[in-house]
Design a protein around this motif. Structure first.
Motif, PDB file in Angstrom:
ATOM      1  N   CYS A  15     -48.577 -14.946  22.721  1.00 60.53           N
ATOM      2  CA  CYS A  15     -47.660 -15.847  23.419  1.00 60.53           C
ATOM      3  C   CYS A  15     -46.348 -16.063  22.669  1.00 60.53           C
ATOM      4  N   ARG A  16     -45.322 -16.376  23.425  1.00 64.37           N
ATOM      5  CA  ARG A  16     -44.015 -16.642  22.834  1.00 64.37           C
ATOM      6  C   ARG A  16     -43.979 -17.951  22.054  1.00 64.37           C
ATOM      7  N   TYR A  40     -42.206 -15.207  18.027  1.00 64.71           N
ATOM      8  CA  TYR A  40     -42.974 -14.749  19.184  1.00 64.71           C
ATOM      9  C   TYR A  40     -44.072 -13.776  18.780  1.00 64.71           C
ATOM     10  N   LEU A  42     -46.099 -10.773  20.305  1.00 66.32           N
ATOM     11  CA  LEU A  42     -45.854  -9.870  21.429  1.00 66.32           C
ATOM     12  C   LEU A  42     -47.070  -9.082  21.874  1.00 66.32           C
ATOM     13  N   SER A  57     -45.985  -9.551  15.782  1.00 67.87           N
ATOM     14  CA  SER A  57     -45.013 -10.610  16.042  1.00 67.87           C
ATOM     15  C   SER A  57     -43.585 -10.204  15.692  1.00 67.87           C
ATOM     16  N   TYR A  58     -42.639 -10.897  16.328  1.00 71.39           N
ATOM     17  CA  TYR A  58     -41.219 -10.771  15.986  1.00 71.39           C
ATOM     18  C   TYR A  58     -40.943 -11.222  14.555  1.00 71.39           C
TER      19      TYR A  58
END
Length: 90
Positions: A15-16, A40, A42, A57-58
């Motif tokens: 989830c973001r 986030y 992803l 993740s970002y």
């Protein structure tokens, strides 16, 4: 993103809001949450035995979690955003 466990009893969602969640497919109830990413999330998926979850993740990390306890088993750091992940099955 979301992925089913191999027995189809659980779904993991990326989830973001930086949280990885594990859901019961029969009841629709939230079973567990995994916090720890700082940006986030992803992608996520279960290992073939359902005991581990990997998330990307970002925040430039991928993490392997114990699906039952939430403990981080491995933490991988990259030079750029981690946008996908998967376990390699033999």
């Amino acid at each position: 993103d979301c992925a089913f466990s191999f027995d189809d009893k659980l779904i993991v969602t990326a989830c973001r809001d930086k949280i990885v969640r594990i859901w019961d497919t029969e009841s629709g109830q939230l079973k567990r949450t995994r916090a720890g990413h700082s940006d986030y999330v992803l992608d996520s998926c279960f290992s073939s035995d359902g005991n581990r979850v990997v998330s990307a993740s970002y925040d430039k990390t991928a993490r392997i979690w114990d699906a039952n306890t939430g403990e981080v088993l491995s933490d991988f750091r990259f030079n750029q955003k981690a946008v996908s992940c998967d376990f390699c099955f033999e």
